[in-house]
Design a protein around this motif. Structure first.
Motif, PDB file in Angstrom:
ATOM      1  N   ASP A 640       0.823  -1.219   0.000  1.00 58.60           N
ATOM      2  CA  ASP A 640       0.000   0.000   0.000  1.00 58.60           C
ATOM      3  C   ASP A 640       0.851   1.261   0.000  1.00 58.60           C
ATOM      4  OD1 ASP A 640      -2.344  -1.502   0.041  1.00 58.60           O
ATOM      5  OD2 ASP A 640      -2.355  -1.618   2.232  1.00 58.60           O
ATOM      6  N   TYR A 641       2.021   1.170   0.601  1.00 58.35           N
ATOM      7  CA  TYR A 641       2.860   2.357   0.746  1.00 58.35           C
ATOM      8  C   TYR A 641       3.598   2.710  -0.545  1.00 58.35           C
ATOM      9  CZ  TYR A 641       6.740   5.262   2.446  1.00 58.35           C
ATOM     10  OH  TYR A 641       7.650   6.266   2.634  1.00 58.35           O
ATOM     11  N   ARG A 642       4.037   1.698  -1.280  1.00 61.62           N
ATOM     12  CA  ARG A 642       4.888   1.938  -2.443  1.00 61.62           C
ATOM     13  C   ARG A 642       4.236   2.832  -3.504  1.00 61.62           C
ATOM     14  NH1 ARG A 642       9.319  -0.927  -3.489  1.00 61.62           N
ATOM     15  NH2 ARG A 642       8.589  -2.666  -2.223  1.00 61.62           N
ATOM     16  N   PRO A 643       2.954   2.598  -3.884  1.00 60.28           N
ATOM     17  CA  PRO A 643       2.353   3.495  -4.897  1.00 60.28           C
ATOM     18  C   PRO A 643       2.330   4.966  -4.468  1.00 60.28           C
ATOM     19  CG  PRO A 643       1.032   1.514  -4.606  1.00 60.28           C
ATOM     20  CD  PRO A 643       2.036   1.505  -3.518  1.00 60.28           C
ATOM     21  N   GLN A 644       2.030   5.210  -3.190  1.00 59.28           N
ATOM     22  CA  GLN A 644       2.031   6.597  -2.707  1.00 59.28           C
ATOM     23  C   GLN A 644       3.448   7.168  -2.692  1.00 59.28           C
ATOM     24  OE1 GLN A 644      -0.640   7.583   0.648  1.00 59.28           O
ATOM     25  NE2 GLN A 644      -1.120   5.397   0.738  1.00 59.28           N
ATOM     26  N   LEU A 645       4.401   6.322  -2.315  1.00 60.18           N
ATOM     27  CA  LEU A 645       5.799   6.761  -2.307  1.00 60.18           C
ATOM     28  C   LEU A 645       6.236   7.183  -3.716  1.00 60.18           C
ATOM     29  CD1 LEU A 645       8.548   7.005  -0.784  1.00 60.18           C
ATOM     30  CD2 LEU A 645       9.005   4.640  -1.493  1.00 60.18           C
ATOM     31  N   ARG A 646       5.895   6.354  -4.704  1.00 62.80           N
ATOM     32  CA  ARG A 646       6.276   6.686  -6.082  1.00 62.80           C
ATOM     33  C   ARG A 646       5.606   7.977  -6.539  1.00 62.80           C
ATOM     34  NH1 ARG A 646       5.520   0.576  -8.517  1.00 62.80           N
ATOM     35  NH2 ARG A 646       7.588  -0.231  -7.966  1.00 62.80           N
ATOM     36  N   LEU A 647       4.327   8.130  -6.174  1.00 61.13           N
ATOM     37  CA  LEU A 647       3.598   9.338  -6.575  1.00 61.13           C
ATOM     38  C   LEU A 647       4.253  10.581  -5.979  1.00 61.13           C
ATOM     39  CD1 LEU A 647       1.161  10.859  -7.773  1.00 61.13           C
ATOM     40  CD2 LEU A 647      -0.074  10.343  -5.637  1.00 61.13           C
ATOM     41  N   VAL A 648       4.499  10.549  -4.689  1.00 64.52           N
ATOM     42  CA  VAL A 648       5.037  11.731  -4.007  1.00 64.52           C
ATOM     43  C   VAL A 648       6.469  12.004  -4.456  1.00 64.52           C
ATOM     44  CG1 VAL A 648       5.671  12.699  -1.769  1.00 64.52           C
ATOM     45  CG2 VAL A 648       3.522  11.449  -2.021  1.00 64.52           C
ATOM     46  N   ILE A 702       0.242  16.683  -3.817  1.00 63.18           N
ATOM     47  CA  ILE A 702       0.702  15.724  -2.804  1.00 63.18           C
ATOM     48  C   ILE A 702      -0.452  15.448  -1.841  1.00 63.18           C
ATOM     49  CG2 ILE A 702       2.309  15.359  -0.904  1.00 63.18           C
ATOM     50  CD1 ILE A 702       4.315  17.098  -2.360  1.00 63.18           C
ATOM     51  N   PRO A 703      -0.867  14.197  -1.671  1.00 68.06           N
ATOM     52  CA  PRO A 703      -2.014  13.883  -0.813  1.00 68.06           C
ATOM     53  C   PRO A 703      -1.821  14.393   0.619  1.00 68.06           C
ATOM     54  CG  PRO A 703      -1.339  11.968  -2.095  1.00 68.06           C
ATOM     55  CD  PRO A 703      -0.273  12.998  -2.289  1.00 68.06           C
ATOM     56  N   GLU A 704      -2.901  14.876   1.200  1.00 68.92           N
ATOM     57  CA  GLU A 704      -2.817  15.366   2.574  1.00 68.92           C
ATOM     58  C   GLU A 704      -2.488  14.244   3.557  1.00 68.92           C
ATOM     59  OE1 GLU A 704      -6.396  17.364   3.566  1.00 68.92           O
ATOM     60  OE2 GLU A 704      -6.173  18.945   2.053  1.00 68.92           O
ATOM     61  N   SER A 705      -2.855  13.027   3.170  1.00 65.22           N
ATOM     62  CA  SER A 705      -2.611  11.885   4.058  1.00 65.22           C
ATOM     63  C   SER A 705      -1.163  11.388   3.996  1.00 65.22           C
ATOM     64  CB  SER A 705      -3.536  10.730   3.684  1.00 65.22           C
ATOM     65  OG  SER A 705      -3.302  10.317   2.334  1.00 65.22           O
ATOM     66  N   TRP A 706      -0.368  11.987   3.103  1.00 61.76           N
ATOM     67  CA  TRP A 706       0.984  11.471   2.878  1.00 61.76           C
ATOM     68  C   TRP A 706       1.832  11.491   4.142  1.00 61.76           C
ATOM     69  CZ3 TRP A 706       4.390   8.559   0.949  1.00 61.76           C
ATOM     70  CH2 TRP A 706       5.736   8.857   1.009  1.00 61.76           C
ATOM     71  N   LYS A 707       1.795  12.571   4.892  1.00 60.02           N
ATOM     72  CA  LYS A 707       2.644  12.667   6.076  1.00 60.02           C
ATOM     73  C   LYS A 707       2.325  11.559   7.072  1.00 60.02           C
ATOM     74  CE  LYS A 707       4.411  15.914   9.546  1.00 60.02           C
ATOM     75  NZ  LYS A 707       4.468  14.885  10.580  1.00 60.02           N
ATOM     76  N   GLY A 708       1.028  11.327   7.296  1.00 57.52           N
ATOM     77  CA  GLY A 708       0.660  10.274   8.234  1.00 57.52           C
ATOM     78  C   GLY A 708       1.056   8.897   7.736  1.00 57.52           C
ATOM     79  N   VAL A 709       0.837   8.653   6.438  1.00 60.40           N
ATOM     80  CA  VAL A 709       1.200   7.358   5.847  1.00 60.40           C
ATOM     81  C   VAL A 709       2.712   7.147   5.930  1.00 60.40           C
ATOM     82  CG1 VAL A 709       1.294   6.058   3.683  1.00 60.40           C
ATOM     83  CG2 VAL A 709      -0.792   7.282   4.317  1.00 60.40           C
ATOM     84  N   HIS A 710       3.446   8.209   5.608  1.00 61.06           N
ATOM     85  CA  HIS A 710       4.909   8.115   5.642  1.00 61.06           C
ATOM     86  C   HIS A 710       5.413   7.878   7.060  1.00 61.06           C
ATOM     87  CE1 HIS A 710       8.992   9.897   5.964  1.00 61.06           C
ATOM     88  NE2 HIS A 710       9.186   9.251   4.832  1.00 61.06           N
ATOM     89  N   ASP A 711       4.857   8.607   8.014  1.00 59.23           N
ATOM     90  CA  ASP A 711       5.303   8.452   9.404  1.00 59.23           C
ATOM     91  C   ASP A 711       4.995   7.053   9.926  1.00 59.23           C
ATOM     92  OD1 ASP A 711       6.218  11.021   9.340  1.00 59.23           O
ATOM     93  OD2 ASP A 711       4.517  11.886  10.421  1.00 59.23           O
ATOM     94  N   SER A 712       3.838   6.523   9.549  1.00 60.61           N
ATOM     95  CA  SER A 712       3.461   5.175  10.007  1.00 60.61           C
ATOM     96  C   SER A 712       4.417   4.128   9.442  1.00 60.61           C
ATOM     97  CB  SER A 712       2.027   4.854   9.577  1.00 60.61           C
ATOM     98  OG  SER A 712       1.122   5.755  10.167  1.00 60.61           O
ATOM     99  N   PHE A 713       4.712   4.261   8.159  1.00 65.00           N
ATOM    100  CA  PHE A 713       5.628   3.294   7.545  1.00 65.00           C
ATOM    101  C   PHE A 713       7.037   3.475   8.101  1.00 65.00           C
ATOM    102  CE2 PHE A 713       8.392   1.538   4.301  1.00 65.00           C
ATOM    103  CZ  PHE A 713       7.770   0.335   4.036  1.00 65.00           C
TER     104      PHE A 713
END
Length: 884
Positions: A640-648, A702-713
């Motif tokens: 789940d994290y990788r697609p958002q990582l690539r996007l950002v 950049i999605p607003e949820s990115w920071k939370g997703v990144h911090d969790s991972f």
């Protein structure tokens, strides 16, 4: 304007090459002309010679080109280029001495009775010639002249015959020792440095950390590693060729018939086969074997090959006589004598200490004289017969000059290409492609494939590779090695040399093929081999250990192998230890056995150390298990994290690019101070405003949820790293603490042997002059200091020596300290003897058991089993993009 001059650079170069102008002058000429035009245009139109350069100015880029030219010759790191003339000499010498012809004829007789045997023999000889000459044109022409008439005379299909010869002739591109691989290794070594810098910048921008862990560095390569890496893929390719011809002959026997040998397979035939086949194989073994075994560098191996080729030519060119093989036999005897001397004697002249060493040195001198005599003898024969030596040296000089002049010209061209932003343009294009690394890689391989129709491998290696290789090597998702990339490029160039209508191998073969062989038949014949080449490319691309394993194996088994604490090896090391710990209870059983011992025998400090060792061992096993559980959690969250990582990361890359472009425009705006430039300045300011707006637009995506997703991972990866670090500390402590206790018990004999000296020193303290007594006591103190666990005795003796050394020596105080030393000594004698009997055997067994698991990081080097496991594990490409 930079793009205009970049386009002009390419047009001038292509026009010069297309008109037949020498490559060696077309490359630097295009660079110098374009840089000069850009400088002149900038001065006339803007008033600055630097205006139309991507960065810097004409002086800087011309200087960069000159620096690159000097680097080709004078950089110590690039000394492998010295091997090029040596291998060229070896190949031409073997070709001129007709050894290639002997191989083809003899192998055809040997394999002829097998279905498709004549074709198989051509592939076999092609592989041998590739490993001795490495020159495609020479190999194709030689086999075309010798084997094509024989294949046609025996009713072989024209397409199969020509396809087999053309494909076998190109094996010299990939089978070591190959000039292609040497040049690729040289270029990739430089590209690795650039890729490493780019990856560090990427890591800093992604994580904000100032330094990147060394385990994420780009893996470089050398000519020796390229040879090792290409060996197995080359053999895979040879195997595919042979299997294809065999199955083709079985399915269509009339197009690849067996060719019975008219003579008898007797002792004379066997002798001829051995004389023809064994020397080339022995030469290949000496050249490649010396590199693989770490005995010789690539340059030294090239010298071995050149000398071996002269020895072989020395008995092949003269007419048969009694003394025909004398030089070769003398050289063989010299090698055996030298090997015997090196194996049995100390051959360092400075280290000669007795008559035995002198005898070994004498044997070495005799063997050297014998070898030089054999070389001189062979050289004289080659020189006398048809002036062969002069011809070979002339051809070697011509070919070497061609290679180096092209290298020098390409250095200038690369500097000009970078001067006009070409490298940035290529990087932005490749990095902007959807699909990540593999899309970039396929595009690059396609471009190289097409360029292989028009350019020789040297131009491709020195012009294209330095531009695209750093981009591919820096990608953390694929995390490829330079040796794998080099082998893939070598295989790709080899494929393009076969592909009609432009393949170089086809042109070479067409020049020597009889008129009865139609060009269309040649094109048909290579299609199957092109498919086999692509199959080999796919196999090597999908299974990198085929390339990476052998260089790793040689590295880990060598005397200079990386130590177990090497940061790059820790993940592989933990996989190996985890497999041993969790698939067997041996380590846990050893821990339980030591835990059951009565440690009250030992002093509190030693008992505490051993208890700490056991606790650390338990903690290490638990933390390693926790690390593996953390890995599972990271892998589960990664999908789940990788697609958002690539996007950002993609958006951030575009933001950086837009900012860099805006900064460049601002620099140009700053130079426009005159009123006449107001309109141009306003246009540039408008462009800057558009770029600023683009940056804001990209940031909004950049999605607003990115920071939370990144911090969790990030929390998951931090937990993994924490568990691994805790495991490493605990594992090291588990072994080292127990080793310290064992070292004390191992020193029991040395400790007991000190008793007479300790008893005798009493009289010296009481009766001898203080200065003399102090020297004796101090010396005894130092002796105890060298014994593990005798620190208390040493300390007491040191106090006694100090009391004797004071301005006012105090014998009474010295005696008190001495008595304490004796009491401590007697106490230690008691528990040491009991501990040695009851604890030492179990403790030694415990250390032996955990040495290969928890204690592996503390060892000086890997065992053979561990080295092979590390070589296998590190041969895989590991995705590290989640850390960026």
């Amino acid at each position: 304007m930079e793009l205009f001059f970049l386009f002009l650079l390419i047009v001038i170069m292509a026009g010069a090459l297309g008109s037949g102008y020498p490559v060696a002058f077309a490359l630097p000429g295009a660079a110098i002309i374009t840089i000069g035009l850009a400088a002149g245009a900038g001065y006339l139109m803007v008033g600055s010679t630097d205006a139309y350069f991507h960065s810097g100015g004409p002086n800087q880029w011309l200087s960069a080109g000159v620096t690159n030219l000097r680097g080709v010759y004078w950089e110590v790191e690039r000394d492998t280029l010295i091997a090029i003339p040596l291998f060229i000499f070896m190949g031409i010498m073997l070709q001129r001495s007709k050894i290639a012809e002997d191989l083809l004829v003899t192998m055809a007789r040997l394999f002829g009775p097998v279905p498709g045997g004549l074709g198989i023999s051509v592939v076999f000889v092609g592989a041998l010639l590739a490993a001795t000459t490495g020159i495609v044109g020479a190999t194709v022409v030689a086999m075309g002249l010798i084997s094509l008439p024989a294949m046609l005379r025996n009713n072989y299909s024209q397409s199969l015959a020509t396809g087999t010869i053309a494909a076998s002739g190109t094996l010299g591109q990939i089978i070591p020792p190959s000039i292609v691989l040497i040049i690729l290794a040289d270029q990739l070594a430089s590209a690795t440095d650039q890729a490493g810098t780019a990856r560090k910048i990427l890591h800093k921008e992604a994580t904000g950390e100032l330094s990147m862990p060394s385990m994420f560095d780009v893996v470089s390569t050398s000519a020796g590693e390229m040879f090792l890496g290409a060996f197995i893929p080359g053999m895979v390719l040879v195997g595919l060729y042979m299997l294809y011809i065999l199955f083709y002959a079985i399915l269509r026997p009339h197009k690849a018939p067996a060719v019975p040998y008219d003579g008898a397979y007797d002792v004379a035939f066997l002798k001829n086969v051995l004389i023809t086949l064994v020397p080339p194989l022995a030469l290949i073994f000496l050249v490649l074997g010396s590199i693989i075994a770490g005995i010789a560098t690539v340059n030294q191996a090239g010298a071995i090959g050149a000398a071996g080729a002269m020895i072989m030519a020395g008995y092949r060119l003269p007419t048969p006589s009694k003394s025909l093989y004398y030089p070769a036999l003398l050289a063989i005897a010299a090698l055996f004598l030298a090997g015997f001397a090196i194996s049995n004697y100390e051959m360092n002249i400075k280290g000669v200490s007795d008559s035995t060493d002198q005898f070994g040195i004498t044997l070495g001198i005799i063997s050297t004289i014998m070898l030089l005599t054999a070389l001189g003898w062979s050289c004289w024969r080659i020189f006398k017969i048809e002036d062969t030596l002069a011809g070979v040296m002339l051809e070697t000089a011509k070919t070497t000059s061609l290679v180096f002049i092209i290298l020098l010209g390409a250095a200038m061209l690369t500097a000009a290409f970078r001067a006009f932003g070409g490298e940035e343009l290529v990087r932005e294009f490749l990095l902007g492609l959807p699909g990540g690394f593999w899309t970039q890689f396929l595009i690059v391989m396609l471009v190289i494939f097409v360029l292989g129709f028009f350019l020789d491998f040297i131009e491709i290696a020195v012009v294209v590779v330095p531009i695209v290789a750093p981009i591919l090597l820096a990608d953390p998702e694929a995390n490829i090695t330079a040796v794998w990339l080099g082998v893939m490029i070598g295989l790709n160039i080899q494929t393009s040399f076969l592909t009609p209508p432009f393949g170089f191998a086809l042109f070479y073969l067409r020049g020597v093929a009889p008129a009865i062989v139609k060009t269309v038949q040649m094109y048909k014949g290579v299609i199957a081999f092109i498919l086999l080449q692509l199959t080999a490319l796919a196999i090597v691309g999908l299974y990198p250990p085929l390339v990476n394993y052998l260089p790793n194996r040689v590295s880990f088994l060598s005397e200079t192998s990386p130590p177990p604490r090497n940061p790059r090896l820790q993940l592989c090391l933990e996989e190996y230890v985890g497999q041993r710990l969790f698939e067997s209870s041996e380590t846990q059983d050893a821990i339980a056995t030591v835990r059951a011992l009565d440690l009250s025998i030992l002093p509190k400090d030693l008992a505490g150390d051993l208890t700490d060792s056991l606790e650390s061992a338990d903690n290490a096993i638990a933390e390693l298990g926790a690390a593996f559980e953390a890995v599972k959690q990271v892998e589960a969250a990664a999908d789940d994290y990788r697609p958002q990582l690539r996007l950002v990361r993609g958006l951030e890359k575009q933001i950086r690019s837009a900012k860099e472009e805006a900064d460049k425009l601002n620099v140009r705006i700053g130079r426009m101070r005159e009123e006449s430039q107001a309109a141009a300045r306003a246009a540039l300011e408008a462009d800057v405003a558009l770029l600023d707006a683009e940056v804001e637009h990209l940031r909004s995506q950049i999605p607003e949820s990115w920071k939370g997703v990144h911090d969790s991972f990030q929390a998951l990866t931090t937990a993994e790293d924490s568990a691994r670090n805790k495991y490493r500390r605990a594992a090291d402590s588990a072994y080292e603490d127990a080793l310290d206790v064992s070292a004390v018990l191992v020193a029991n004999a040395d400790f007991a042997a000190m008793e007479p000296q300790l008893r005798d020193i009493r009289a010296a303290i009481q009766t001898m002059p203080e200065a003399e007594a102090e020297d004796l006591v101090d010396e005894l103190s130092k002796a105890f200091g060298k014994i593990d666990g005798a620190g208390d005795v040493k300390s007491a003796l040191s106090k006694a020596a100090k009391a004797l050394k004071d301005k006012e020596p105090d014998r009474e105080k010295a005696m008190e300290a001495y008595e304490k030393a004796v009491v401590e000594f007697d106490s230690q004698l008691g528990w040491r003897a009991e501990a040695a009997e009851k604890l030492q055997p179990t403790l030694v067994s415990y250390l032996d058991t955990i040495r290969g698991s928890l204690g592996i990081r503390v060892q000086d080097r890997f065992t053979r089993e561990q080295a092979l496991a590390m070589a296998s594990c590190s041969a895989r490409h590991r995705d590290i993009s989640l850390n960026f």
